[in-house]
Design a protein around this motif. Sequence first.
Motif, PDB file in Angstrom:
ATOM      1  N   ASP A   1      39.750 -15.381  72.038  1.00 20.89           N
ATOM      2  CA  ASP A   1      39.943 -15.125  73.480  1.00 20.89           C
ATOM      3  C   ASP A   1      40.308 -13.658  73.672  1.00 20.89           C
ATOM      4  O   ASP A   1      41.298 -13.182  73.115  1.00 20.89           O
TER       5      ASP A   1
ATOM      6  N   LYS B   1      41.422 -24.566  83.799  1.00 22.95           N
ATOM      7  CA  LYS B   1      42.874 -24.623  83.978  1.00 22.95           C
ATOM      8  C   LYS B   1      43.069 -25.068  85.410  1.00 22.95           C
ATOM      9  O   LYS B   1      42.693 -24.333  86.336  1.00 22.95           O
TER      10      LYS B   1
ATOM     11  N   LYS C   1      42.919 -20.940  68.176  1.00 26.56           N
ATOM     12  CA  LYS C   1      42.328 -19.854  68.977  1.00 26.56           C
ATOM     13  C   LYS C   1      43.091 -18.580  68.661  1.00 26.56           C
ATOM     14  O   LYS C   1      44.323 -18.574  68.657  1.00 26.56           O
TER      15      LYS C   1
ATOM     16  N   ASP D   1      36.946 -18.134  81.448  1.00 23.77           N
ATOM     17  CA  ASP D   1      38.289 -18.580  81.840  1.00 23.77           C
ATOM     18  C   ASP D   1      38.624 -17.900  83.176  1.00 23.77           C
ATOM     19  O   ASP D   1      38.337 -18.457  84.260  1.00 23.77           O
ATOM     20  N   GLU D   2      39.130 -16.661  83.126  1.00 24.98           N
ATOM     21  CA  GLU D   2      39.584 -15.954  84.326  1.00 24.98           C
ATOM     22  C   GLU D   2      38.563 -15.931  85.457  1.00 24.98           C
ATOM     23  O   GLU D   2      38.922 -16.001  86.637  1.00 24.98           O
TER      24      GLU D   2
ATOM     25  N   GLU E   1      35.941 -16.463  74.308  1.00 26.45           N
ATOM     26  CA  GLU E   1      36.460 -16.672  75.662  1.00 26.45           C
ATOM     27  C   GLU E   1      36.664 -15.343  76.393  1.00 26.45           C
ATOM     28  O   GLU E   1      37.267 -14.408  75.859  1.00 26.45           O
TER      29      GLU E   1
ATOM     30  N   ASN F   1      40.650 -12.125  76.824  1.00 29.96           N
ATOM     31  CA  ASN F   1      41.330 -11.855  78.107  1.00 29.96           C
ATOM     32  C   ASN F   1      40.820 -10.583  78.783  1.00 29.96           C
ATOM     33  O   ASN F   1      41.599  -9.695  79.157  1.00 29.96           O
TER      34      ASN F   1
ATOM     35  N   LYS G   1      43.829 -14.637  69.743  1.00 32.77           N
ATOM     36  CA  LYS G   1      43.692 -13.596  70.766  1.00 32.77           C
ATOM     37  C   LYS G   1      43.120 -12.362  70.080  1.00 32.77           C
ATOM     38  O   LYS G   1      43.594 -11.989  68.999  1.00 32.77           O
TER      39      LYS G   1
ATOM     40  N   ASN H   1      36.362 -23.087  80.381  1.00 37.01           N
ATOM     41  CA  ASN H   1      37.774 -23.441  80.213  1.00 37.01           C
ATOM     42  C   ASN H   1      38.272 -23.807  81.616  1.00 37.01           C
ATOM     43  O   ASN H   1      38.218 -22.975  82.522  1.00 37.01           O
TER      44      ASN H   1
HETATM   45 MG    MG Z   1      41.830 -17.439  78.191  1.00 35.46          MG
END
Ligand code: MG
Length: 369
Positions: A188, A262, A161, A238-239, A213, A190, A163, A260
Amino acid sequence: MKIERIEIRRIELPFVAPFETSGWRELANHSLIVRLQAEGAEGWGEAPVGAGPWYNEETQATAWVMARQILAPMLLEASIARPEDVDTVFTRVRGNRMARAGFEFAAWDLFGRLEGRSLSAMLGGTRAQVDVGVSVGVQPDIEALLRVVSAYVEAGYRRVKLKIKPGWDIEPTRAVRETWPNLRLQVDANSIYSLDQADQLAQLDAFDLLLIEQPLAHDDIVDHAKLQRRLRTPICLDESIVSPEHARWAIELQACGVINIKPSRVGGLTAARQIHAMCAEAGIPVWCGGMLETGIGRAANVALASLPNFSLPGDISASERYFQRDVVRSPFVLNSDSTLSVPTAPGTGAEVDEAFLDSVTLEKVDLTR
Ligand code: MG
Ligand code: SMG
């Protein structure tokens, strides 16, 4: 069961190399480590918060206050019959999910150790090994990126992956794709892009990515749904997914093709398992993300990733990718087929190296009933 004693500590464990995302840099693991004791046994959990509120709103400082002043006293008051009850005890608490998860993980570990069952077995895991990949931070230039990725490919990682951020997206991704045409590759962001950058993001469709992502805001679902209609590559949230409800909203709005999970982001393994089941039902593949955890949090992630709908490789790399020395005597090692083995010992199977953990502890408190 009544929890008899709770130890909370905040630690600082340096990474082997700084980890840079689209918006910030992490130099060390700044998590909270929770230890619960009851009935002659103990359980350990990690709240993998960062130093600052850059990934989500929590920080080591906020989690420390929440844990000491609110969460630990609530848990000492409560009576719990199974680990899922910790999630119920904390339902009144708004947000602060990573801090809550630290306690919830520790409760699973405690019950597992008391019952002699592995966390994977308790959760309904079906695999002895889980597929994993590695997450590569933003690099100074493409040459450095190719060097870093090459070292991970050599080490045996078959999924990488990258960033990304504006100015560090299309060209780095193209360079990695051209160098490794068969590598499983994903990116990803973010939360750094906005919907008016959809055309820029659509250029990533050329690179046969598993997923893109969290391109848009950390708390957005609606614009992701609009963006997904303009991309061929599945969006992975994700977030934005902080609870089972958020997962349901994203699925209903068709805001993503992948999620994703977590467990720390959603308050623990109870919520993580609910999201896993909901996604299985909706045909949405999931994978286990990472927060650069120590061996304590990593063990919970590995156990979760052994559930059946975790069909994409997780951001759960070997311990040596993060730390020179981990706080456990049972570090995770990469198998030659890009997997990690799922622990079979009771609880998470993490064997905490207390002397070393003490040496990286900044502050510690003990609370009793
Ligand atoms: Mg992420
Ligand atoms: O644990 O290997 C890991 C890191 C995986 O990239 C990773 N996590 O957004 O998915 C993510 C980031 C968050 C890290 S915040 C420092």
